[in-house]
Scaffold this motif. Sequence first.
Motif, PDB file in Angstrom:
ATOM      1  N   GLY A 109      -4.388   8.277   4.435  1.00  0.00           N
ATOM      2  CA  GLY A 109      -3.515   9.442   4.392  1.00  0.00           C
ATOM      3  C   GLY A 109      -2.981   9.766   3.009  1.00  0.00           C
ATOM      4  O   GLY A 109      -2.422  10.833   2.793  1.00  0.00           O
ATOM      5  N   LYS A 110      -3.142   8.860   2.041  1.00  0.00           N
ATOM      6  CA  LYS A 110      -2.671   9.131   0.681  1.00  0.00           C
ATOM      7  C   LYS A 110      -3.635  10.094  -0.019  1.00  0.00           C
ATOM      8  O   LYS A 110      -4.844  10.001   0.147  1.00  0.00           O
ATOM      9  N   THR A 111      -3.059  11.009  -0.801  1.00  0.00           N
ATOM     10  CA  THR A 111      -3.853  11.923  -1.619  1.00  0.00           C
ATOM     11  C   THR A 111      -3.353  11.817  -3.051  1.00  0.00           C
ATOM     12  O   THR A 111      -2.154  11.813  -3.295  1.00  0.00           O
ATOM     13  N   PHE A 112      -4.281  11.694  -3.972  1.00  0.00           N
ATOM     14  CA  PHE A 112      -3.937  11.593  -5.391  1.00  0.00           C
ATOM     15  C   PHE A 112      -4.593  12.755  -6.132  1.00  0.00           C
ATOM     16  O   PHE A 112      -5.702  13.161  -5.801  1.00  0.00           O
ATOM     17  N   GLN A 113      -3.886  13.263  -7.132  1.00  0.00           N
ATOM     18  CA  GLN A 113      -4.433  14.313  -7.982  1.00  0.00           C
ATOM     19  C   GLN A 113      -4.506  13.761  -9.403  1.00  0.00           C
ATOM     20  O   GLN A 113      -3.521  13.280  -9.947  1.00  0.00           O
ATOM     21  N   PHE A 114      -5.703  13.790  -9.961  1.00  0.00           N
ATOM     22  CA  PHE A 114      -5.932  13.284 -11.311  1.00  0.00           C
ATOM     23  C   PHE A 114      -6.345  14.426 -12.223  1.00  0.00           C
ATOM     24  O   PHE A 114      -7.168  15.262 -11.838  1.00  0.00           O
ATOM     25  N   SER A 115      -5.824  14.431 -13.445  1.00  0.00           N
ATOM     26  CA  SER A 115      -6.354  15.384 -14.422  1.00  0.00           C
ATOM     27  C   SER A 115      -7.681  14.810 -14.918  1.00  0.00           C
ATOM     28  O   SER A 115      -7.886  13.591 -14.937  1.00  0.00           O
ATOM     29  N   CYS A 116      -8.587  15.694 -15.309  1.00  0.00           N
ATOM     30  CA  CYS A 116      -9.862  15.230 -15.865  1.00  0.00           C
ATOM     31  C   CYS A 116      -9.609  14.404 -17.120  1.00  0.00           C
ATOM     32  O   CYS A 116     -10.301  13.423 -17.374  1.00  0.00           O
ATOM     33  N   GLU A 117      -8.604  14.797 -17.886  1.00  0.00           N
ATOM     34  CA  GLU A 117      -8.248  14.052 -19.100  1.00  0.00           C
ATOM     35  C   GLU A 117      -7.856  12.619 -18.748  1.00  0.00           C
ATOM     36  O   GLU A 117      -8.303  11.677 -19.392  1.00  0.00           O
ATOM     37  N   PHE A 118      -7.024  12.441 -17.726  1.00  0.00           N
ATOM     38  CA  PHE A 118      -6.604  11.093 -17.313  1.00  0.00           C
ATOM     39  C   PHE A 118      -7.830  10.248 -16.957  1.00  0.00           C
ATOM     40  O   PHE A 118      -7.966   9.111 -17.421  1.00  0.00           O
ATOM     41  N   LEU A 119      -8.721  10.794 -16.151  1.00  0.00           N
ATOM     42  CA  LEU A 119      -9.902  10.032 -15.737  1.00  0.00           C
ATOM     43  C   LEU A 119     -10.813   9.727 -16.918  1.00  0.00           C
ATOM     44  O   LEU A 119     -11.403   8.648 -16.990  1.00  0.00           O
ATOM     45  N   ARG A 120     -10.902  10.654 -17.864  1.00  0.00           N
ATOM     46  CA  ARG A 120     -11.761  10.431 -19.037  1.00  0.00           C
ATOM     47  C   ARG A 120     -11.191   9.349 -19.947  1.00  0.00           C
ATOM     48  O   ARG A 120     -11.902   8.462 -20.384  1.00  0.00           O
ATOM     49  N   VAL A 121      -9.889   9.396 -20.222  1.00  0.00           N
ATOM     50  CA  VAL A 121      -9.315   8.424 -21.168  1.00  0.00           C
ATOM     51  C   VAL A 121      -9.163   7.044 -20.526  1.00  0.00           C
ATOM     52  O   VAL A 121      -9.022   6.048 -21.231  1.00  0.00           O
ATOM     53  N   HIS A 122      -9.221   6.976 -19.194  1.00  0.00           N
ATOM     54  CA  HIS A 122      -9.159   5.693 -18.491  1.00  0.00           C
ATOM     55  C   HIS A 122     -10.508   5.336 -17.867  1.00  0.00           C
ATOM     56  O   HIS A 122     -10.574   4.623 -16.876  1.00  0.00           O
ATOM     57  N   SER A 123     -11.575   5.830 -18.471  1.00  0.00           N
ATOM     58  CA  SER A 123     -12.912   5.541 -17.955  1.00  0.00           C
ATOM     59  C   SER A 123     -13.133   4.031 -17.886  1.00  0.00           C
ATOM     60  O   SER A 123     -12.784   3.302 -18.816  1.00  0.00           O
ATOM     61  N   PRO A 124     -13.730   3.565 -16.787  1.00  0.00           N
ATOM     62  CA  PRO A 124     -14.003   2.131 -16.670  1.00  0.00           C
ATOM     63  C   PRO A 124     -15.240   1.686 -17.454  1.00  0.00           C
ATOM     64  O   PRO A 124     -15.689   0.553 -17.309  1.00  0.00           O
ATOM     65  N   SER A 125     -15.774   2.523 -18.294  1.00  0.00           N
ATOM     66  CA  SER A 125     -16.979   2.183 -19.050  1.00  0.00           C
ATOM     67  C   SER A 125     -16.682   1.197 -20.172  1.00  0.00           C
ATOM     68  O   SER A 125     -15.570   1.121 -20.683  1.00  0.00           O
ATOM     69  N   ALA A 126     -17.700   0.459 -20.583  1.00  0.00           N
ATOM     70  CA  ALA A 126     -17.564  -0.461 -21.713  1.00  0.00           C
ATOM     71  C   ALA A 126     -17.256   0.313 -22.998  1.00  0.00           C
ATOM     72  O   ALA A 126     -16.570  -0.186 -23.884  1.00  0.00           O
ATOM     73  N   GLU A 127     -17.735   1.556 -23.077  1.00  0.00           N
ATOM     74  CA  GLU A 127     -17.481   2.403 -24.255  1.00  0.00           C
ATOM     75  C   GLU A 127     -15.983   2.613 -24.476  1.00  0.00           C
ATOM     76  O   GLU A 127     -15.524   2.712 -25.607  1.00  0.00           O
ATOM     77  N   VAL A 128     -15.218   2.657 -23.385  1.00  0.00           N
ATOM     78  CA  VAL A 128     -13.773   2.890 -23.474  1.00  0.00           C
ATOM     79  C   VAL A 128     -13.008   1.570 -23.373  1.00  0.00           C
ATOM     80  O   VAL A 128     -12.112   1.294 -24.158  1.00  0.00           O
ATOM     81  N   ARG A 129     -13.364   0.754 -22.423  1.00  0.00           N
ATOM     82  CA  ARG A 129     -12.631  -0.494 -22.169  1.00  0.00           C
ATOM     83  C   ARG A 129     -12.988  -1.625 -23.102  1.00  0.00           C
ATOM     84  O   ARG A 129     -12.276  -2.608 -23.191  1.00  0.00           O
ATOM     85  N   GLY A 130     -14.143  -1.548 -23.759  1.00  0.00           N
ATOM     86  CA  GLY A 130     -14.612  -2.677 -24.545  1.00  0.00           C
ATOM     87  C   GLY A 130     -15.239  -3.699 -23.613  1.00  0.00           C
ATOM     88  O   GLY A 130     -15.302  -3.503 -22.399  1.00  0.00           O
TER      89      GLY A 130
END
Length: 131
Positions: free
Chosen positions: A30-51
Amino acid sequence: MAGLNKGTPTPTEIKLHQQSRLLDISFSDGKTFQFSCEFLRVHSPSAEVRGHSPGQEILQAGKKNVNIKQIEPVGNYAIQLNFTDGHNTGLYSWDLLYRYGLHQDEMWQHYLQRMEQVGASREPIVGKCNN
């Protein structure tokens, strides 16, 4: 990141609003979350972002206007987001997205503090020319 934790709710709806650059995700609890594309991009789980290990994170600047151009399902446990800046290597599992939803405010404040500390801007660098 393979698979899901047993108790993790799964998305019942994923809706991209390209004009406002927002992604809505409704979960089975029942929970709904709204994410900005910017938030998802800067918190990408990729090695490119996270190291590749803690402390190697790479701060993502200039992503204020980034958008998602395509969402691709990955099995039945994640989505891959293709961003307008060409980034597409992060897999966003349901676990991760749910956790991001629960902690979005703190994560965003931490990101803004880090940007301020290093004097970086969320604004994209436009027309950078060295001639």
